[in-house]
Design a protein around this motif. Structure first.
Motif, PDB file in Angstrom:
ATOM      1  N   ALA A 113       0.288  -1.121  -0.117  1.00 29.73           N
ATOM      2  CA  ALA A 113      -0.083  -0.061   0.724  1.00 29.73           C
ATOM      3  C   ALA A 113       0.663   1.488   0.046  1.00 29.73           C
ATOM      4  O   ALA A 113       0.584   2.564  -0.647  1.00 29.73           O
ATOM      5  CB  ALA A 113      -1.190   0.082   0.804  1.00 29.73           C
ATOM      6  N   VAL A 114       2.380   0.665   0.303  1.00 26.21           N
ATOM      7  CA  VAL A 114       3.046   2.473   1.520  1.00 26.21           C
ATOM      8  C   VAL A 114       2.956   2.237  -0.725  1.00 26.21           C
ATOM      9  O   VAL A 114       3.479   3.562  -1.380  1.00 26.21           O
ATOM     10  CB  VAL A 114       3.973   2.421   1.621  1.00 26.21           C
ATOM     11  CG1 VAL A 114       5.470   3.167   1.652  1.00 26.21           C
ATOM     12  CG2 VAL A 114       3.722   2.139   2.964  1.00 26.21           C
ATOM     13  N   ALA A 115       3.605   1.671  -1.564  1.00 29.83           N
ATOM     14  CA  ALA A 115       4.134   2.262  -2.855  1.00 29.83           C
ATOM     15  C   ALA A 115       3.343   2.527  -3.790  1.00 29.83           C
ATOM     16  O   ALA A 115       2.605   3.018  -4.572  1.00 29.83           O
ATOM     17  CB  ALA A 115       5.162   0.453  -3.591  1.00 29.83           C
ATOM     18  N   ALA A 116       1.759   1.580  -3.218  1.00 23.72           N
ATOM     19  CA  ALA A 116       0.819   2.028  -4.763  1.00 23.72           C
ATOM     20  C   ALA A 116       0.514   2.934  -4.538  1.00 23.72           C
ATOM     21  O   ALA A 116      -0.743   3.826  -5.967  1.00 23.72           O
ATOM     22  CB  ALA A 116      -0.631   1.072  -4.151  1.00 23.72           C
ATOM     23  N   VAL A 170       7.720   0.557  -9.564  1.00 25.85           N
ATOM     24  CA  VAL A 170       7.377  -1.757  -9.677  1.00 25.85           C
ATOM     25  C   VAL A 170       8.019  -2.817  -9.473  1.00 25.85           C
ATOM     26  O   VAL A 170       8.236  -4.271  -8.891  1.00 25.85           O
ATOM     27  CB  VAL A 170       6.320  -2.174 -10.840  1.00 25.85           C
ATOM     28  CG1 VAL A 170       6.224  -4.042 -10.640  1.00 25.85           C
ATOM     29  CG2 VAL A 170       5.199  -1.411 -11.022  1.00 25.85           C
ATOM     30  N   ALA A 171       9.493  -2.960 -10.217  1.00 24.27           N
ATOM     31  CA  ALA A 171      10.122  -3.203 -10.071  1.00 24.27           C
ATOM     32  C   ALA A 171      11.315  -3.509  -8.724  1.00 24.27           C
ATOM     33  O   ALA A 171      11.884  -4.343  -8.180  1.00 24.27           O
ATOM     34  CB  ALA A 171      11.549  -2.944 -11.134  1.00 24.27           C
ATOM     35  N   SER A 172      11.297  -2.162  -8.021  1.00 23.80           N
ATOM     36  CA  SER A 172      11.841  -2.063  -6.611  1.00 23.80           C
ATOM     37  C   SER A 172      11.209  -2.975  -5.727  1.00 23.80           C
ATOM     38  O   SER A 172      11.442  -3.155  -4.685  1.00 23.80           O
ATOM     39  CB  SER A 172      12.134  -0.211  -6.237  1.00 23.80           C
ATOM     40  OG  SER A 172      13.178   0.191  -7.166  1.00 23.80           O
ATOM     41  N   MET A 173       9.527  -2.261  -5.732  1.00 22.53           N
ATOM     42  CA  MET A 173       8.890  -3.120  -5.003  1.00 22.53           C
ATOM     43  C   MET A 173       8.391  -4.385  -5.074  1.00 22.53           C
ATOM     44  O   MET A 173       8.838  -5.458  -4.344  1.00 22.53           O
ATOM     45  CB  MET A 173       7.138  -2.455  -4.976  1.00 22.53           C
ATOM     46  CG  MET A 173       6.274  -3.034  -4.620  1.00 22.53           C
ATOM     47  SD  MET A 173       4.879  -2.603  -5.135  1.00 22.53           S
ATOM     48  CE  MET A 173       4.455  -3.043  -6.959  1.00 22.53           C
TER      49      MET A 173
END
Length: 384
Positions: free
Chosen positions: A164-167, A186-189
């Motif tokens: 959620a933090v990334a989204a 997305v790659a880092s996540m």
């Protein structure tokens, strides 16, 4: 006497810290910065001079960006990276604020179809999405580090919280839209989730969601018309012959014309004729291909190889989970962005408008890149 001893101690501390850095990593980064400066100048010098403009316009601004970026990197190195966990929420909120501002009427500037820039005085622009990548990496790493599971495995709620933090920032960037930056995030996540100890099904789920989300974005009209044409040109270069298809075709011609040793610096006919749009930014590698040839381009790739080799050494030696996860996020960020940019230049990846790390012209990108470099050196110092 006391003042002299204090001053001398501070100077010794600064020099000791500099000499304690990973010098091989320094060699790779500063060599890439030097090559990038030459390529940016080569991409703009002759065309600007021929049109009565300042041939050193981009060179001067690029050097200013590098100096500011190096100062930011050194500032990051001075702060113990472990204390960043305490400020993770502040960094994250600053990133969200910047991404929100660019979407507000009258505040954000549109460049190449994406409303992702904030205009600053003296002709400079700032792209919040670049620094949002760093806040996502630190935020996700902080969440996984705080897991108190005896098995060492994050619970489902922790993984969902990190996702959620990334989204949230990714949704804001999609609204701009800037799909290239979203793909890097997305790659880092995925890399951070995979390294955190979470079960493999989470990685599979994220990949499936990413593919499904891409299909929905295309079918639902989230992707703008010009972005759809870029994807079509990747599959069929003749689909958009006047815009993205032309750009891709000229990029291939420019790189291929360099041969083994290249045409020589400032002597590339394709580059001097500005046949490749955005050549000093997204397509800077075409300048290397034409003017430095296969030999010079290989040196660039070897320097990137040295950078990633040292980054993995720092990852292996990191003394805590937070440091390891930050390293993983930074490595995945640079690896995917480099692959995307080089693949875009030779037609192996669709056009998404991402710069080549440490080489392309661009202030926001350069600042973010050197902050990422500073994080790696910071972790190296505290792991010795």
């Amino acid at each position: 006497m006391t003042f002299q001893l204090t001053t001398r101690t501070k100077k010794n501390s600064i020099f000791n810290r500099i000499f304690a850095l990973d010098q091989w990593l320094n060699l790779a980064i500063f060599s890439l910065l030097a090559i990038g400066t030459i390529l940016v100048y080569a991409a703009t010098k002759n065309w600007y001079a021929a049109n009565g403009l300042d041939p050193q316009y981009y060179l001067k601004r690029h050097l200013i960006n590098i100096v500011i970026g190096i100062l930011l990197a050194y500032g990051v190195i001075l702060i113990d990276y472990r204390t960043l966990r305490a400020y993770a929420i502040i960094l994250y909120l600053i990133g969200i604020f910047g991404l929100t501002v660019v979407l507000l009427p009258g505040l954000g500037s549109t460049v190449n179809g994406a409303k992702s820039w904030i205009t600053l005085p003296f002709g400079f622009q700032f792209q919040p999405a670049e620094l949002a990548k760093i806040s996502i990496i630190i935020g996700m790493a902080s969440i996984f580090t705080e897991v108190q599971n005896p098995l060492g495995e994050p619970k489902s709620k922790d993984v969902l919280k990190a996702i959620a933090v990334a989204a949230v920032p990714m949704v804001l960037i999609i609204l701009e839209p800037d799909l290239g930056e979203v793909l890097i995030m997305v790659a880092s996540m995925i890399a951070i989730v995979a390294t955190s100890g979470a079960k493999p099904r989470w990685v599979v789920l994220l990949v499936v969601i990413g593919i499904f989300g891409s299909v929905v974005a295309v079918k639902g009209g989230v992707i703008h018309k010009y972005q759809l044409k870029r994807l079509q040109s990747f599959v069929n270069p003749t689909a958009d012959p006047q815009q993205s298809g032309y750009q891709l075709r000229q990029a291939r011609i420019t790189i291929g014309s360099g041969g083994f040793t290249g045409k020589g610096l400032f002597h590339g006919p394709q580059t001097n004729g500005r046949f490749v749009p955005e050549q000093q930014t997204d397509f800077i590698f075409t300048v290397a291909g034409e003017e430095l040839g296969f030999l010079g381009s290989s040196v660039i790739l070897l320097l990137y190889g040295l950078f990633f080799a040292r980054a993995f050494v720092i990852l292996r030696r990191a003394s805590d989970l937070f440091g390891k996860l930050v390293c993983v996020g930074v490595i995945a960020w640079f690896a995917f962005q480099m692959f995307q940019n080089l693949g875009m230049a030779v037609g192996l990846m669709p056009l998404t408008g991402v710069p080549l790390p440490f080489i392309s012209y661009g202030g926001s990108s350069m600042f973010a890149n050197l902050i990422g470099f500073g994080l790696l050196q910071n972790i190296h110092l505290r792991s010795r």
